[in-house]
Design a protein around this motif. Structure first.
Motif: not given
Length: 176
Positions: A87-94
């Motif tokens: 979930k944090d990886a996805i937030r970093a992409y965004k």
């Protein structure tokens, strides 16, 4: 003592996978120009629940071992690695996609959290404690020297990124 690596540290890819990733970084960064912004994200070892669950990732694999056998077996108990919830990886992409071009163009960011740089032996104990099961831990040394501690200062100071999900949370969601 393991050295702390940042985005400017000398890289030493050891596996075919990491060598291919490094080659891709070099090739893609060369495409960065005024019309096309390239940003490299170097993710910590990912963990967490997903629709296409992967159990070849360290945390996920340890939780699966605990679930199936009431035992966690680990090679490389003295290795160090950083971890990051999906979930944090996805937030970093965004975050990168929404950031000003001048902050991200041509940049490399380590993505993770300083407090999730783990000694693997400590990691498996944290997983066991998070799930609350009394299980056996079989931890051995290995000749695998893929051990490092990463700094996440650049992504925190440049983009304000902080991780929201820790190993305890991820281990519990996977186990459940």
């Amino acid at each position: 003592q393991t050295n702390i690596v940042d985005e400017n540290s000398q890289v030493n890819p050891l596996t075919a996978y990491s060598k291919a990733n490094r080659a891709a970084e070099i090739d893609n960064l060369s495409l960065n120009d005024g019309n096309f912004a390239v940003t490299v994200l170097r993710f910590s070892s990912i963990f967490g629940l997903s629709p296409r669950m992967r159990f070849d990732l360290a945390v996920n694999s340890f939780v699966l071992d605990l679930f199936n056998t009431k035992k966690i077996s680990v090679q490389g108990k003295n290795n160090r690695r950083p971890f990051l919830h999906i979930k944090d990886a996805i937030r970093a992409y965004k975050l990168v996609l929404q950031s000003a071009k001048d902050k991200i163009a041509g940049q490399i960011f380590n993505v993770g959290s300083d407090n999730q740089n783990y000694l693997i032996n400590d990691l498996v104990h944290e997983i066991r404690d998070a799930i609350g099961n009394n299980c056996e831990i079989e931890a051995k040394d290995t000749h695998d020297n893929r051990s490092y501690v990463a700094s996440f200062k650049k992504i925190r100071s440049t983009l304000g990124f902080e991780s929201n999900y820790d190993v305890k949370y991820g281990a519990g969601e996977i186990f459940d």
